[in-house]
Enzyme design. Structure first.
Site, PDB file in Angstrom:
ATOM      1  CB  SER A 114      -0.912   0.027   1.228  1.00  0.00           C
ATOM      2  OG  SER A 114      -1.690  -1.140   1.305  1.00  0.00           O
ATOM      3  CD  GLN A 115      -0.907   6.874  -1.696  1.00  0.00           C
ATOM      4  OE1 GLN A 115      -2.014   6.371  -1.933  1.00  0.00           O
ATOM      5  NE2 GLN A 115      -0.672   8.153  -1.782  1.00  0.00           N
TER       6      GLN A 115
END
Ligand code: SAH
Length: 222
Positions: free
Chosen positions: A70-71
């Site tokens: 994930s970012q």
């Protein structure tokens, strides 16, 4: 093969990491403990070596098997939402992926339980937990839509892949007063939903917090 580099040099250096922290601050992340943990966690060890020079950019990156880490903003935001009402002791994560989100959580809560359906990804994540000496993470190769009933109830649940609707089984494993953050819906963009279980009784309240992009929650294990 060189030695494993925990501190980071060049594009994984402290200066590069500081830029990421400033970006998270700009985007409204305010919890200093979360920022500190992200700052000190070597994200470059959670991606393939060929991508490590991009590890401190605020973006999702491929981790193989059609999945992504994930970012950082999303990791920070979901962690902040989960911890907003105070410290948590038992947290379930659905979708271990690279193990990065579990690593962040493990430094902020007492015990993390993480479930992943792709065995190869889980094995790599577990190697990282050991390398970083995170002994408060338990892991399981299973369909996380079923939660981890033997270890529940949890005072926090974080789902890092998107189901179409809130899995009933996860609600059942939420402790009274517990909260779950979950991206809901299909297609490119989903709603990031906060589900809070009532202090007494089985009822829940839900609130949409953000628009997000996650890979879908799939059933079964591979
Ligand atoms: N939290 C991860 C990123 C999640 S990517 C990280 O920090 O790197 C989403 C992950 O959810 C993928 O690894 C995918 O295999 C997993 N996943 C999807 N459906 C699942 C399910 N039903 N049970 C467990 N894991 C699932």
């Amino acid at each position: 093969m060189g030695e494993i580099d925990l501190s980071g040099v060049g594009m994984t250096s402290q200066r590069t990491r500081n830029r990421l922290i400033n970006r998270l601050l700009d985007q409204g992340i305010t919890d200093q403990r979360i920022l500190d943990v992200i700052n000190s966690t070597p994200r470059h060890l959670f991606v393939d070596e060929a991508l490590s020079h991009r590890a401190y950019e605020d973006m999702a990156l491929p981790i193989g098997f059609n999945q992504t880490i994930s970012q950082p903003y999303m990791v920070a935001r979901m962690t902040e939402l989960l911890l907003a009402t105070g410290p948590l002791s038992r947290v379930l994560e659905v979708g271990t992926g690279s193990g990065y989100q579990a690593t962040i959580l493990a430094q902020l809560v007492k015990k993390v339980y993480t479930v992943e359906r792709i065995e190869k990804l889980l094995e790599q994540a577990v190697r990282r937990f050991k390398l970083l000496r995170l002994w408060n993470i338990s892991h399981r190769h299973a369909d996380g839509g079923m939660g981890w009933p033997e270890k529940g109830p949890f005072d926090g649940i974080m789902v890092t892949a998107a189901p179409m609707s809130i899995p009933e089984e996860l609600i059942r494993q939420l402790a009274p007063g517990g909260r779950m953050v979950v991206p809901l819906g299909s297609g490119g963009v989903q709603d990031l939903v906060m589900v809070t279980r009532e202090k007494s009784g089985p009822g829940v309240t839900t609130e949409v917090m953000d628009k997000v992009r996650f890979v879908p929650l799939l059933s079964g294990k591979v």
